[in-house]
Design a protein around this motif. Structure first.
Motif, PDB file in Angstrom:
ATOM      1  N   GLU A 101     -10.918  -2.306 -29.968  1.00 38.13           N
ATOM      2  CA  GLU A 101     -11.120  -3.741 -29.743  1.00 38.13           C
ATOM      3  C   GLU A 101     -12.364  -4.233 -30.486  1.00 38.13           C
ATOM      4  O   GLU A 101     -12.340  -5.284 -31.140  1.00 38.13           O
ATOM      5  CB  GLU A 101     -11.249  -4.022 -28.245  1.00 38.13           C
ATOM      6  CG  GLU A 101     -11.468  -5.493 -27.910  1.00 38.13           C
ATOM      7  CD  GLU A 101     -11.711  -5.729 -26.426  1.00 38.13           C
ATOM      8  OE1 GLU A 101     -11.955  -6.894 -26.052  1.00 38.13           O
ATOM      9  OE2 GLU A 101     -11.683  -4.750 -25.654  1.00 38.13           O
ATOM     10  N   TRP A 102     -13.449  -3.472 -30.394  1.00 42.17           N
ATOM     11  CA  TRP A 102     -14.704  -3.892 -31.042  1.00 42.17           C
ATOM     12  C   TRP A 102     -14.545  -3.945 -32.555  1.00 42.17           C
ATOM     13  O   TRP A 102     -15.007  -4.877 -33.211  1.00 42.17           O
ATOM     14  CB  TRP A 102     -15.828  -2.932 -30.643  1.00 42.17           C
ATOM     15  CG  TRP A 102     -17.185  -3.387 -31.110  1.00 42.17           C
ATOM     16  CD1 TRP A 102     -18.080  -4.150 -30.422  1.00 42.17           C
ATOM     17  CD2 TRP A 102     -17.792  -3.105 -32.382  1.00 42.17           C
ATOM     18  NE1 TRP A 102     -19.204  -4.372 -31.187  1.00 42.17           N
ATOM     19  CE2 TRP A 102     -19.054  -3.743 -32.389  1.00 42.17           C
ATOM     20  CE3 TRP A 102     -17.387  -2.377 -33.498  1.00 42.17           C
ATOM     21  CZ2 TRP A 102     -19.921  -3.675 -33.488  1.00 42.17           C
ATOM     22  CZ3 TRP A 102     -18.249  -2.310 -34.596  1.00 42.17           C
ATOM     23  CH2 TRP A 102     -19.498  -2.946 -34.586  1.00 42.17           C
ATOM     24  N   ASP A 152     -20.005  -3.153 -18.149  1.00 42.65           N
ATOM     25  CA  ASP A 152     -18.565  -3.042 -18.368  1.00 42.65           C
ATOM     26  C   ASP A 152     -18.242  -2.133 -19.553  1.00 42.65           C
ATOM     27  O   ASP A 152     -18.977  -2.092 -20.541  1.00 42.65           O
ATOM     28  CB  ASP A 152     -17.961  -4.421 -18.652  1.00 42.65           C
ATOM     29  CG  ASP A 152     -18.024  -5.347 -17.449  1.00 42.65           C
ATOM     30  OD1 ASP A 152     -18.013  -4.833 -16.312  1.00 42.65           O
ATOM     31  OD2 ASP A 152     -18.076  -6.576 -17.651  1.00 42.65           O
ATOM     32  N   TYR A 153     -17.113  -1.444 -19.438  1.00 40.16           N
ATOM     33  CA  TYR A 153     -16.548  -0.706 -20.558  1.00 40.16           C
ATOM     34  C   TYR A 153     -15.717  -1.692 -21.368  1.00 40.16           C
ATOM     35  O   TYR A 153     -14.486  -1.671 -21.347  1.00 40.16           O
ATOM     36  CB  TYR A 153     -15.690   0.452 -20.065  1.00 40.16           C
ATOM     37  CG  TYR A 153     -16.480   1.622 -19.530  1.00 40.16           C
ATOM     38  CD1 TYR A 153     -16.794   2.703 -20.348  1.00 40.16           C
ATOM     39  CD2 TYR A 153     -16.912   1.650 -18.207  1.00 40.16           C
ATOM     40  CE1 TYR A 153     -17.516   3.789 -19.861  1.00 40.16           C
ATOM     41  CE2 TYR A 153     -17.640   2.723 -17.714  1.00 40.16           C
ATOM     42  CZ  TYR A 153     -17.937   3.783 -18.545  1.00 40.16           C
ATOM     43  OH  TYR A 153     -18.663   4.843 -18.054  1.00 40.16           O
ATOM     44  N   SER A 154     -16.403  -2.592 -22.074  1.00 38.88           N
ATOM     45  CA  SER A 154     -15.725  -3.630 -22.836  1.00 38.88           C
ATOM     46  C   SER A 154     -16.442  -3.845 -24.157  1.00 38.88           C
ATOM     47  O   SER A 154     -17.642  -3.564 -24.295  1.00 38.88           O
ATOM     48  CB  SER A 154     -15.690  -4.943 -22.049  1.00 38.88           C
ATOM     49  OG  SER A 154     -17.002  -5.478 -21.904  1.00 38.88           O
ATOM     50  N   SER A 210     -10.051   2.811 -26.774  1.00 40.58           N
ATOM     51  CA  SER A 210      -9.575   1.424 -26.683  1.00 40.58           C
ATOM     52  C   SER A 210     -10.714   0.422 -26.846  1.00 40.58           C
ATOM     53  O   SER A 210     -10.543  -0.640 -27.454  1.00 40.58           O
ATOM     54  CB  SER A 210      -8.847   1.184 -25.353  1.00 40.58           C
ATOM     55  OG  SER A 210      -9.703   1.397 -24.252  1.00 40.58           O
ATOM     56  N   VAL A 211     -11.893   0.744 -26.319  1.00 41.04           N
ATOM     57  CA  VAL A 211     -13.053  -0.136 -26.485  1.00 41.04           C
ATOM     58  C   VAL A 211     -13.462  -0.192 -27.953  1.00 41.04           C
ATOM     59  O   VAL A 211     -13.742  -1.262 -28.502  1.00 41.04           O
ATOM     60  CB  VAL A 211     -14.235   0.342 -25.626  1.00 41.04           C
ATOM     61  CG1 VAL A 211     -15.471  -0.534 -25.878  1.00 41.04           C
ATOM     62  CG2 VAL A 211     -13.873   0.309 -24.149  1.00 41.04           C
ATOM     63  N   ASP A 270     -17.365  -6.556 -25.480  1.00 41.88           N
ATOM     64  CA  ASP A 270     -18.413  -7.580 -25.381  1.00 41.88           C
ATOM     65  C   ASP A 270     -19.755  -7.002 -24.944  1.00 41.88           C
ATOM     66  O   ASP A 270     -20.797  -7.625 -25.165  1.00 41.88           O
ATOM     67  CB  ASP A 270     -17.995  -8.666 -24.385  1.00 41.88           C
ATOM     68  CG  ASP A 270     -16.832  -9.504 -24.889  1.00 41.88           C
ATOM     69  OD1 ASP A 270     -16.607  -9.509 -26.116  1.00 41.88           O
ATOM     70  OD2 ASP A 270     -16.153 -10.133 -24.057  1.00 41.88           O
ATOM     71  N   ASN A 271     -19.741  -5.832 -24.341  1.00 41.05           N
ATOM     72  CA  ASN A 271     -20.972  -5.212 -23.844  1.00 41.05           C
ATOM     73  C   ASN A 271     -21.569  -4.234 -24.847  1.00 41.05           C
ATOM     74  O   ASN A 271     -22.574  -3.593 -24.553  1.00 41.05           O
ATOM     75  CB  ASN A 271     -20.690  -4.490 -22.514  1.00 41.05           C
ATOM     76  CG  ASN A 271     -21.947  -4.010 -21.817  1.00 41.05           C
ATOM     77  OD1 ASN A 271     -22.995  -4.653 -21.871  1.00 41.05           O
ATOM     78  ND2 ASN A 271     -21.867  -2.861 -21.151  1.00 41.05           N
TER      79      ASN A 271
END
Length: 232
Positions: free
Chosen positions: A137-138, A162-164, A133-134, A166-167
């Motif tokens: 999104e990226w 964060d597991y995001s 999922s990350v 943006d990171n």
């Protein structure tokens, strides 16, 4: 392995099924069906036996002691690293069992008893096991992640990152693991109560030129005549 192979990319290894190298051992059945591949929108990367047809490393090159393992020193386990998730977490064979190798800490964790169970676990919880999922999104925001690259957290997960998307920073795989090897040794050598110091700028300096915002918008991490591309 049939279900995983069916949903994966085309094989990324040049060798045909009957040419898979002897050193593949337990992987012969998997690589014989499809010699290396990407799956789950590149969140999972399985190394091919022998030369790859896209930028990246063969199974044999990836396990060479002087590519990235040396950066871990005594922390490097005796294992065969055959695949990786979106963040560069390695899947490794120890005897017949599959372990997950955390690049930030060099911690080895049992994942499955064999490769068949590894496939079942991946398919059952692919998002948790690969970071899908990350990555999805990226890539919606930045374009497809190129072969031979992983998304690396600017603020390490072990440091509260964060597991995001943006990171995340796109970094060539071996460069990322060499960075984490040095980082893991710092973590291992910390005294009780000591603070962990790191700089997100260190990761930014490893960022692939494709997304650097300067110069030609083309990956220069590997010496290839054409920009990297792969069908997913």
């Amino acid at each position: 392995m049939k279900r995983l192979v069916e949903i994966a990319s085309k094989p990324i290894g040049l060798a045909q099924a009957d040419e898979v190298a002897e050193g593949a051992n337990d992987l012969r059945g998997l690589l014989g069906q499809k010699n290396g591949f990407y799956a789950f929108e590149s969140a999972l990367h399985v190394f091919p036996s022998g030369a790859p047809r896209v930028p990246g490393y063969s199974l044999q090159e990836w396990n060479a002691p002087d590519l990235w393992l040396a950066s871990y020193g005594r922390l490097a386990p005796a294992a065969l690293f055959f695949a990786e998730d979106l963040f560069g977490c390695q899947f490794a064979l120890v005897d017949h069992a599959v372990y997950s190798f955390n690049p930030e800490t060099a911690q080895l964790t049992h994942f499955s008893d064999d490769l068949d169970e590894w496939e079942q676990n991946l398919l059952a919880r692919y998002n948790h096991a690969t970071g899908y999922s990350v990555g999805h999104e990226w890539q919606l925001a930045n374009g497809a992640l190129l072969p031979g690259h992983r998304l690396v957290p600017r603020i390490p997960f072990v440091g509260g990152g964060d597991y995001s998307a943006d990171n995340m920073v796109p970094v060539e795989s071996a460069a990322a693991l060499r960075y984490w090897g040095n980082f893991a040794n710092k973590v291992a050598n910390l005294e009780d109560g000591a603070q962990l110091h790191f700089s997100p700028a260190d990761i930014d300096s490893l960022k692939c030129a494709k997304w650097s915002g300067v110069g030609p918008a083309e990956c220069r991490c590997f010496e290839r005549s054409k920009p990297a591309s792969i069908e997913r």
